[in-house]
Design a protein around this motif. Structure first.
Motif, PDB file in Angstrom:
ATOM      1  N   PRO A  87      -0.468   6.507 -21.251  1.00  0.00           N
ATOM      2  CA  PRO A  87      -1.291   5.760 -22.226  1.00  0.00           C
ATOM      3  C   PRO A  87      -0.970   6.082 -23.677  1.00  0.00           C
ATOM      4  CG  PRO A  87      -2.651   6.552 -20.411  1.00  0.00           C
ATOM      5  CD  PRO A  87      -1.306   7.168 -20.239  1.00  0.00           C
ATOM      6  N   TYR A  88      -0.462   7.291 -23.946  1.00  0.00           N
ATOM      7  CA  TYR A  88      -0.123   7.647 -25.325  1.00  0.00           C
ATOM      8  C   TYR A  88       1.119   6.900 -25.815  1.00  0.00           C
ATOM      9  CZ  TYR A  88      -3.368  11.480 -24.378  1.00  0.00           C
ATOM     10  OH  TYR A  88      -4.480  12.215 -24.035  1.00  0.00           O
ATOM     11  N   GLU A  89       1.967   6.450 -24.878  1.00  0.00           N
ATOM     12  CA  GLU A  89       3.129   5.647 -25.266  1.00  0.00           C
ATOM     13  C   GLU A  89       2.692   4.252 -25.703  1.00  0.00           C
ATOM     14  OE1 GLU A  89       6.167   6.827 -25.451  1.00  0.00           O
ATOM     15  OE2 GLU A  89       5.608   8.789 -24.640  1.00  0.00           O
ATOM     16  N   ILE A  90       1.626   3.749 -25.070  1.00  0.00           N
ATOM     17  CA  ILE A  90       1.128   2.410 -25.397  1.00  0.00           C
ATOM     18  C   ILE A  90       0.228   2.465 -26.630  1.00  0.00           C
ATOM     19  CG2 ILE A  90      -0.177   0.445 -24.499  1.00  0.00           C
ATOM     20  CD1 ILE A  90       0.580   1.441 -21.680  1.00  0.00           C
ATOM     21  N   HIS A  91      -0.528   3.563 -26.759  1.00  0.00           N
ATOM     22  CA  HIS A  91      -1.427   3.746 -27.899  1.00  0.00           C
ATOM     23  C   HIS A  91      -1.035   5.038 -28.621  1.00  0.00           C
ATOM     24  CE1 HIS A  91      -4.287   0.572 -26.591  1.00  0.00           C
ATOM     25  NE2 HIS A  91      -3.945   0.966 -25.379  1.00  0.00           N
ATOM     26  N   PRO A  92       0.080   5.046 -29.358  1.00  0.00           N
ATOM     27  CA  PRO A  92       0.554   6.292 -29.990  1.00  0.00           C
ATOM     28  C   PRO A  92      -0.428   6.864 -31.006  1.00  0.00           C
ATOM     29  CG  PRO A  92       1.762   4.378 -30.806  1.00  0.00           C
ATOM     30  CD  PRO A  92       0.950   3.902 -29.644  1.00  0.00           C
ATOM     31  N   GLU A  93      -1.325   6.022 -31.532  1.00  0.00           N
ATOM     32  CA  GLU A  93      -2.289   6.525 -32.507  1.00  0.00           C
ATOM     33  C   GLU A  93      -3.313   7.459 -31.869  1.00  0.00           C
ATOM     34  OE1 GLU A  93      -4.171   3.001 -30.570  1.00  0.00           O
ATOM     35  OE2 GLU A  93      -2.170   3.485 -31.325  1.00  0.00           O
ATOM     36  N   ALA A  94      -3.394   7.462 -30.530  1.00  0.00           N
ATOM     37  CA  ALA A  94      -4.378   8.302 -29.850  1.00  0.00           C
ATOM     38  C   ALA A  94      -3.989   9.764 -29.830  1.00  0.00           C
ATOM     39  CB  ALA A  94      -4.588   7.802 -28.415  1.00  0.00           C
ATOM     40  N   ALA A  95      -2.696  10.052 -29.977  1.00  0.00           N
ATOM     41  CA  ALA A  95      -2.244  11.448 -29.955  1.00  0.00           C
ATOM     42  C   ALA A  95      -0.878  11.554 -30.624  1.00  0.00           C
ATOM     43  CB  ALA A  95      -2.168  11.972 -28.514  1.00  0.00           C
ATOM     44  N   PRO A  96      -0.701  12.462 -31.583  1.00  0.00           N
ATOM     45  CA  PRO A  96       0.623  12.684 -32.173  1.00  0.00           C
ATOM     46  C   PRO A  96       1.617  13.107 -31.099  1.00  0.00           C
ATOM     47  CG  PRO A  96      -1.089  13.784 -33.444  1.00  0.00           C
ATOM     48  CD  PRO A  96      -1.730  13.307 -32.181  1.00  0.00           C
ATOM     49  N   LYS A  97       2.868  12.739 -31.288  1.00  0.00           N
ATOM     50  CA  LYS A  97       3.867  12.972 -30.251  1.00  0.00           C
ATOM     51  C   LYS A  97       3.990  14.450 -29.891  1.00  0.00           C
ATOM     52  CE  LYS A  97       8.073  10.750 -28.797  1.00  0.00           C
ATOM     53  NZ  LYS A  97       9.131   9.782 -29.160  1.00  0.00           N
ATOM     54  N   GLY A  98       3.883  15.337 -30.866  1.00  0.00           N
ATOM     55  CA  GLY A  98       4.044  16.753 -30.594  1.00  0.00           C
ATOM     56  C   GLY A  98       2.909  17.379 -29.815  1.00  0.00           C
ATOM     57  N   SER A  99       1.752  16.715 -29.764  1.00  0.00           N
ATOM     58  CA  SER A  99       0.586  17.300 -29.099  1.00  0.00           C
ATOM     59  C   SER A  99       0.309  16.691 -27.722  1.00  0.00           C
ATOM     60  CB  SER A  99      -0.660  17.114 -29.977  1.00  0.00           C
ATOM     61  OG  SER A  99      -1.001  15.735 -30.083  1.00  0.00           O
ATOM     62  N   ARG A 100       1.095  15.701 -27.312  1.00  0.00           N
ATOM     63  CA  ARG A 100       0.787  14.973 -26.076  1.00  0.00           C
ATOM     64  C   ARG A 100       0.901  15.856 -24.836  1.00  0.00           C
ATOM     65  NH1 ARG A 100       4.023   9.341 -27.538  1.00  0.00           N
ATOM     66  NH2 ARG A 100       2.778   8.878 -29.422  1.00  0.00           N
ATOM     67  N   ARG A 101       1.904  16.692 -24.820  1.00  0.00           N
ATOM     68  CA  ARG A 101       2.091  17.560 -23.645  1.00  0.00           C
ATOM     69  C   ARG A 101       0.876  18.455 -23.442  1.00  0.00           C
ATOM     70  NH1 ARG A 101       5.897  16.895 -19.595  1.00  0.00           N
ATOM     71  NH2 ARG A 101       6.479  18.895 -18.676  1.00  0.00           N
ATOM     72  N   GLN A 102       0.359  19.012 -24.540  1.00  0.00           N
ATOM     73  CA  GLN A 102      -0.808  19.888 -24.436  1.00  0.00           C
ATOM     74  C   GLN A 102      -2.047  19.097 -24.031  1.00  0.00           C
ATOM     75  OE1 GLN A 102      -1.022  23.094 -24.399  1.00  0.00           O
ATOM     76  NE2 GLN A 102      -3.261  23.080 -24.224  1.00  0.00           N
ATOM     77  N   LYS A 103      -2.191  17.884 -24.530  1.00  0.00           N
ATOM     78  CA  LYS A 103      -3.330  17.052 -24.156  1.00  0.00           C
ATOM     79  C   LYS A 103      -3.302  16.734 -22.665  1.00  0.00           C
ATOM     80  CE  LYS A 103      -4.601  14.751 -28.466  1.00  0.00           C
ATOM     81  NZ  LYS A 103      -6.034  15.109 -28.376  1.00  0.00           N
ATOM     82  N   VAL A 104      -2.117  16.481 -22.124  1.00  0.00           N
ATOM     83  CA  VAL A 104      -1.996  16.209 -20.689  1.00  0.00           C
ATOM     84  C   VAL A 104      -2.416  17.436 -19.892  1.00  0.00           C
ATOM     85  CG1 VAL A 104      -0.371  15.735 -18.821  1.00  0.00           C
ATOM     86  CG2 VAL A 104      -0.245  14.420 -20.950  1.00  0.00           C
ATOM     87  N   ARG A 105      -1.990  18.606 -20.317  1.00  0.00           N
ATOM     88  CA  ARG A 105      -2.392  19.846 -19.635  1.00  0.00           C
ATOM     89  C   ARG A 105      -3.916  20.004 -19.656  1.00  0.00           C
ATOM     90  NH1 ARG A 105       1.229  24.006 -18.704  1.00  0.00           N
ATOM     91  NH2 ARG A 105       3.414  23.529 -19.181  1.00  0.00           N
ATOM     92  N   GLU A 106      -4.522  19.702 -20.789  1.00  0.00           N
ATOM     93  CA  GLU A 106      -5.976  19.813 -20.899  1.00  0.00           C
ATOM     94  C   GLU A 106      -6.671  18.830 -19.958  1.00  0.00           C
ATOM     95  OE1 GLU A 106      -6.729  19.156 -24.998  1.00  0.00           O
ATOM     96  OE2 GLU A 106      -5.943  21.116 -25.643  1.00  0.00           O
ATOM     97  N   LEU A 107      -6.133  17.623 -19.854  1.00  0.00           N
ATOM     98  CA  LEU A 107      -6.729  16.620 -18.967  1.00  0.00           C
ATOM     99  C   LEU A 107      -6.623  17.045 -17.505  1.00  0.00           C
ATOM    100  CD1 LEU A 107      -5.446  13.350 -20.674  1.00  0.00           C
ATOM    101  CD2 LEU A 107      -7.840  14.000 -20.363  1.00  0.00           C
ATOM    102  N   LEU A 108      -5.483  17.604 -17.118  1.00  0.00           N
ATOM    103  CA  LEU A 108      -5.328  18.083 -15.741  1.00  0.00           C
ATOM    104  C   LEU A 108      -6.348  19.174 -15.436  1.00  0.00           C
ATOM    105  CD1 LEU A 108      -1.426  18.195 -15.367  1.00  0.00           C
ATOM    106  CD2 LEU A 108      -3.008  16.470 -14.489  1.00  0.00           C
ATOM    107  N   ASP A 109      -6.561  20.049 -16.395  1.00  0.00           N
ATOM    108  CA  ASP A 109      -7.541  21.113 -16.206  1.00  0.00           C
ATOM    109  C   ASP A 109      -8.959  20.548 -16.101  1.00  0.00           C
ATOM    110  OD1 ASP A 109      -8.289  23.999 -16.183  1.00  0.00           O
ATOM    111  OD2 ASP A 109      -9.269  23.474 -18.068  1.00  0.00           O
ATOM    112  N   VAL A 110      -9.268  19.524 -16.899  1.00  0.00           N
ATOM    113  CA  VAL A 110     -10.595  18.920 -16.891  1.00  0.00           C
ATOM    114  C   VAL A 110     -10.929  18.320 -15.526  1.00  0.00           C
ATOM    115  CG1 VAL A 110     -11.889  16.917 -17.757  1.00  0.00           C
ATOM    116  CG2 VAL A 110     -10.829  18.504 -19.358  1.00  0.00           C
ATOM    117  N   VAL A 111      -9.932  17.711 -14.875  1.00  0.00           N
ATOM    118  CA  VAL A 111     -10.193  17.071 -13.574  1.00  0.00           C
ATOM    119  C   VAL A 111      -9.985  18.025 -12.397  1.00  0.00           C
ATOM    120  CG1 VAL A 111      -9.631  14.787 -14.456  1.00  0.00           C
ATOM    121  CG2 VAL A 111      -7.836  16.155 -13.361  1.00  0.00           C
ATOM    122  N   GLY A 112      -9.747  19.298 -12.668  1.00  0.00           N
ATOM    123  CA  GLY A 112      -9.672  20.286 -11.600  1.00  0.00           C
ATOM    124  C   GLY A 112      -8.299  20.486 -11.009  1.00  0.00           C
TER     125      GLY A 112
END
Length: 357
Positions: free
Chosen positions: A123-148
């Motif tokens: 989704p960050y590729e389609i909506h790049p304004e949602a996350a700077p490119k350098g922070s996307r990997r960390q955001k994905v890690r956080e999301l994986l942790d959030v869903v267990g």
């Protein structure tokens, strides 16, 4: 989670008909499949609206319409007061960021050639304004942790996860853009019962954490009751009854709702023996050739002549109006409630309630 605000989505007279054509060289329309045939409801902020019904009643078509994967034949879908069915593609892109979908089958909704990190981060590729490119990997890690899920598994592929874990990946992808509404189309139907409970509990926790509103579609009435604040019952492309979970499960007024609830398994053998079982006669009519008047009349033990002539409006049952009951409980039936059949007969459509053995 109980609703704490006004309507975030308003659906009015929504229709989706698929044309039936005939001919080889020159094709002409000879009919239409009425998948969704005049549906109206509101989804409030912070609310879970459960939608139940038999297979083929239009639930999944309704879900695709809500996220604009399909365009309606007629009607309106208003998000924060704006009709999103008439938006341009560019304007619709911004709306889709706030209305995400979780699909039914976790085995086919994830690209097997992509890693989990790429799937959740797509989704960050389609909506790049949602996350700077350098922070996307960390955001994905956080999301994986959030869903267990283990963030260290970010480079694994979908086939390396179980069905329940794959559905958690789908949920993480749906959360990536921080939406306000999630449409979940039978998200637990392909999972084992124990895993279903885990995923439903996860959805409830995420709703409180991210202030989400859900449209939760399912055919399992027990699951819907556990997670929903309000329940809408669909039959043949229309809403048969809408009310709070307590109203629908404890005081159903539409014959179709009563029949569905009578078929829910009861663990207690004593209670099972005392419960009234309603057996419906005949098959579900074809959505390409629905009955006149009330769509349920061909299987209803209450059906009378008026049912074939007049489409019943979705409104507060007369008995509730007389008693000053809750306006939130509406039913599309001329004889809603526990009234006997007028004239003492069995009606023209189905069999009367039968005592379960």
């Amino acid at each position: 989670m109980k609703a704490d605000g006004g309507a975030i989505i308003e659906v009015r007279d929504l229709v989706k008909h698929y044309p039936l054509t005939r001919g080889v060289l020159v094709r002409r329309q000879v009919g239409a499949v009425r998948a969704v045939d005049g549906v109206s409801f509101d989804l409030r902020r912070g609310e879970t609206l459960g939608i139940v019904g038999e297979s083929g009643c239009g639930k999944s078509t309704l879900a695709r319409l809500l996220v604009n994967l399909e365009r309606p034949t007629a009607g309106e879908i208003r998000y924060k007061g704006e009709d999103i069915t008439r938006l341009s593609r560019r304007a619709l892109k911004a709306v889709r960021r706030n209305i995400q979908m979780v699909f039914q089958d976790p085995y086919t909704s994830l690209n097997p050639r992509m890693t989990v990190g790429d799937i959740v981060g797509e989704p960050y590729e389609i909506h790049p304004e949602a996350a700077p490119k350098g922070s996307r990997r960390q955001k994905v890690r956080e999301l994986l942790d959030v869903v267990g899920l283990n963030p260290e598994h970010i480079n694994r592929y979908p086939h390396q996860f179980s069905g329940g874990q794959r559905q958690r990946i789908s949920i993480a992808r749906g959360l990536a853009l921080r939406p306000e509404v999630i449409v979940a189309d039978e998200p637990v139907s392909a999972l084992d019962v124990s895993v279903q409970a885990q995923v439903v509990n996860l959805l409830e926790r995420l709703q409180a954490e991210f202030d989400l509103s859900y449209v939760f579609i399912a055919h399992d009435l027990s699951v819907v009751r556990h997670i929903s604040d309000r329940v809408a019952v669909m039959y043949l492309g229309r809403l048969a009854e809408v009310g709070t979970d307590a109203q629908i499960y404890e005081h159903p007024t539409h014959p179709y709702t009563q029949a569905l609830l009578s078929a829910v398994p009861v663990p207690d053998p004593t209670a099972r023996g005392r419960r009234e079982r309603i057996l419906l006669m005949g098959d579900v009519p074809s959505p390409a050739n629905p009955p006149s008047g009330c769509p349920f009349r061909t299987r209803c033990w209450k059906a009378q002549r008026v049912c074939a002539e007049v489409v019943p409006p979705l409104e507060v049952p007369e008995r509730f109006r007389e008693e000053g009951g809750p306006a939130a409980h509406v039913s599309a039936c001329h004889f809603a409630g526990e009234r006997p059949v007028p004239g003492g007969g069995e009606g023209e459509g189905g069999a009367p309630p039968d005592q379960a053995a």
